[in-house]
Scaffold this motif. Structure first.
Motif, mmCIF file in Angstrom:
data_model
loop_
_atom_site.group_PDB
_atom_site.id
_atom_site.type_symbol
_atom_site.label_atom_id
_atom_site.label_comp_id
_atom_site.label_asym_id
_atom_site.label_seq_id
_atom_site.Cartn_x
_atom_site.Cartn_y
_atom_site.Cartn_z
ATOM 1 N N PHE A 184 -13.509 -21.682 -60.248
ATOM 2 C CA PHE A 184 -14.518 -21.009 -59.889
ATOM 3 C C PHE A 184 -15.072 -21.409 -58.301
ATOM 4 N N TYR A 185 -15.166 -22.452 -58.091
ATOM 5 C CA TYR A 185 -15.636 -22.954 -56.782
ATOM 6 C C TYR A 185 -14.964 -22.471 -55.521
ATOM 7 N N ALA A 186 -13.568 -22.118 -55.742
ATOM 8 C CA ALA A 186 -12.741 -21.784 -54.469
ATOM 9 C C ALA A 186 -12.106 -20.590 -54.894
ATOM 10 N N GLN A 187 -12.669 -19.429 -54.886
ATOM 11 C CA GLN A 187 -12.241 -18.026 -54.933
ATOM 12 C C GLN A 187 -11.999 -17.277 -53.540
ATOM 13 N N PRO A 188 -11.126 -16.290 -53.320
ATOM 14 C CA PRO A 188 -11.016 -15.687 -52.156
ATOM 15 C C PRO A 188 -12.361 -15.048 -51.570
ATOM 16 N N ASN A 189 -13.055 -14.608 -52.547
ATOM 17 C CA ASN A 189 -14.480 -13.873 -52.172
ATOM 18 C C ASN A 189 -15.513 -14.734 -52.391
ATOM 19 N N LEU A 190 -15.560 -15.857 -52.731
ATOM 20 C CA LEU A 190 -16.384 -16.898 -53.287
ATOM 21 C C LEU A 190 -16.007 -18.495 -52.793
ATOM 22 N N SER A 191 -16.768 -18.937 -52.092
ATOM 23 C CA SER A 191 -16.439 -20.389 -51.573
ATOM 24 C C SER A 191 -17.618 -21.197 -51.598
#
Ligand code: FE2
Length: 439
Positions: A184-191
């Motif tokens: 969850f902590y490292a998504q293409p649209n969420l960092s």
């Protein structure tokens, strides 16, 4: 809003776009603004605060990053549904969706569309471990709850990769795939950033709207079965029948507790990462602490982008016996680790049945078994003032809920007397709990 869409060509993204480019805020000119309060800062802080603001403008952070999109809380395995029910009883946030990533259930909650979302992370197993678990393990009152921790805030941004590029050049560290167990902590649209050494909180950035988690492409969506969802719906119904709907509003502020010596670093680091400003700081002499407030200059209503408060003792614990003052903030940090202490919900200003709304809310919740610390503090007479109270901390998130009513349009952020009384009440609780209260 997917790749290729912009604020100009996607009218459905209007709210999200406004949250980045909001123009109806307080119109604060940070080059001339003088912070309020009587807490003295060091020359180091006074010198670097304007440099932090200038760097944000020069580097483009103020243009890239907008208002708060969501708050993220992690609970222990098995506590997710009970926490959603607790939130439904105590406030306006309602369960919307559940998604499954490799390690967690990810619950999305929402209230008013203009307010930040709430995201609850629940590990799929009791033995899940990441950086938060290891921080918790080091502190006596946190260790029994290995994954219960407020994680941090997510801010709207135009591009996560652009924010990373910009802040990594300023030595802010981000989490990448494979570096931490929870994807969850490292998504293409969420960092997300790595946990701050000063607050143990992360800051997240999202470049898609969070009305649903579908644009994040997290994995499978989970539909709760009736038995799982029933307690949440019943809690929401009880909230309504107790007359709390429309009276308990959104989040006014969150207060994080840090060590005495790290107060200025914690504030300056936060203001490096998000487009907030240092509103001011007050010395709470009776409790040997200070309350330090950062706010968004882009909103006129705090609930759209809540204030972030930092509380620190005035003296470190090892010096405290010299003057023998109280030190509830330092004790809290030593017992639980640096962490978010409470989330404050605004209560609408008014009266029902001859009671101020905050008194009515507390009475009705108490009648249904919700425990509070001490009494409501502050008087609402013909003068503008605040009435406030702390709940006991949640058995699921360890967070205290504060209810705050701004009487007669009180514009300030807190009153010194109230903060002293609230801090003292919380200190009694934390000092006497020794791990039993949260069982
Ligand atoms: Fe507060």
């Amino acid at each position: 809003m997917g790749p290729g869409t912009t604020c100009a060509n996607d009218p459905e993204a209007l709210h999200w776009c406004r949250s980045i480019t909001a123009s109806r805020g307080r119109m604060i000119d940070l080059s001339t603004y003088r912070p309020r309060g009587d807490k003295r800062n060091t020359p180091f802080f006074e010198e670097h605060l304007p440099l932090v603001y200038e760097r944000r403008v020069r580097s483009g952070l103020d243009q890239l990053v907008g208002t708060m999109a969501a708050l993220v809380v992690q609970v222990d395995h098995g506590h997710g549904l009970a926490h959603l029910a607790e939130l439904a009883l105590m406030g306006p946030y309602r369960y919307r969706e559940c998604w499954l990533v490799e390690t967690h259930r990810v619950y999305l909650l929402a209230a008013d569309p203009a307010w930040p979302r709430l995201i609850v992370l629940e590990p799929l197993t009791g033995d899940f471990e990441d950086e938060s678990t290891r921080w918790n393990a080091m502190y006596p009152l946190a260790a029994p709850h290995p994954n219960a921790r407020y994680v941090g805030e997510i801010f709207h941004c135009q591009s996560c990769s652009a924010v990373r590029d910009l802040l990594e050049a300023q030595n802010i560290r981000f989490v990448y795939r494979g570096e931490t167990p929870n994807p969850f902590y490292a998504q293409p649209n969420l960092s997300f950033t790595f946990l701050s050494d000063y607050t143990y909180n992360r800051v997240g950035y999202v470049d898609v709207p969070l009305d649903s988690l579908a644009p994040l492409d997290l994995g499978d969506r989970v539909l709760l079965d009736d038995d799982s969802e029933r307690p949440i719906l019943e809690a929401a119904e009880l909230h309504r029948t107790l007359g709390l709907e429309g009276k308990v509003l959104g989040i006014d502020h969150m207060a994080t507790r840090v060590l005495a010596g790290e107060r200025e670093d914690a504030i300056l680091e936060y203001l490096t990462m998000v487009p907030y400003y240092f509103w001011g700081a007050y010395n709470i002499h009776e409790m040997n602490s200070s309350t330090n407030v950062t706010r968004s200059p882009r909103v006129a209503d705090e609930k759209q982008s809540p204030a972030r408060v930092f509380t620190a003792n005035n003296t470190p614990s090892y010096l405290n016996s010299l003057a023998n003052l109280p030190m509830p903030t330092e004790e809290f940090v030593r017992n639980f680790g640096r962490r978010m202490h409470h989330i404050a919900l605004e209560v609408s200003d008014g009266e029902s049945d001859g009671l101020k709304h905050v008194d009515m809310v507390v009475r009705n919740l108490q009648n249904h078994g919700v425990p509070f610390l001490a009494e409501v503090v502050g008087e609402c007479t013909d003068q503008p003032n605040l009435k406030q109270i702390f709940s006991k901390s949640s058995a699921h998130s360890l967070l205290i809920t504060e209810y705050v009513q701004r009487c007669q349009g009180y514009e300030g952020f807190f009153t010194r007397d109230n903060v002293a009384a609230l801090t003292e009440a919380a200190g009694h609780e934390e000092r006497f709990s020794h791990g039993h209260v949260f069982d």
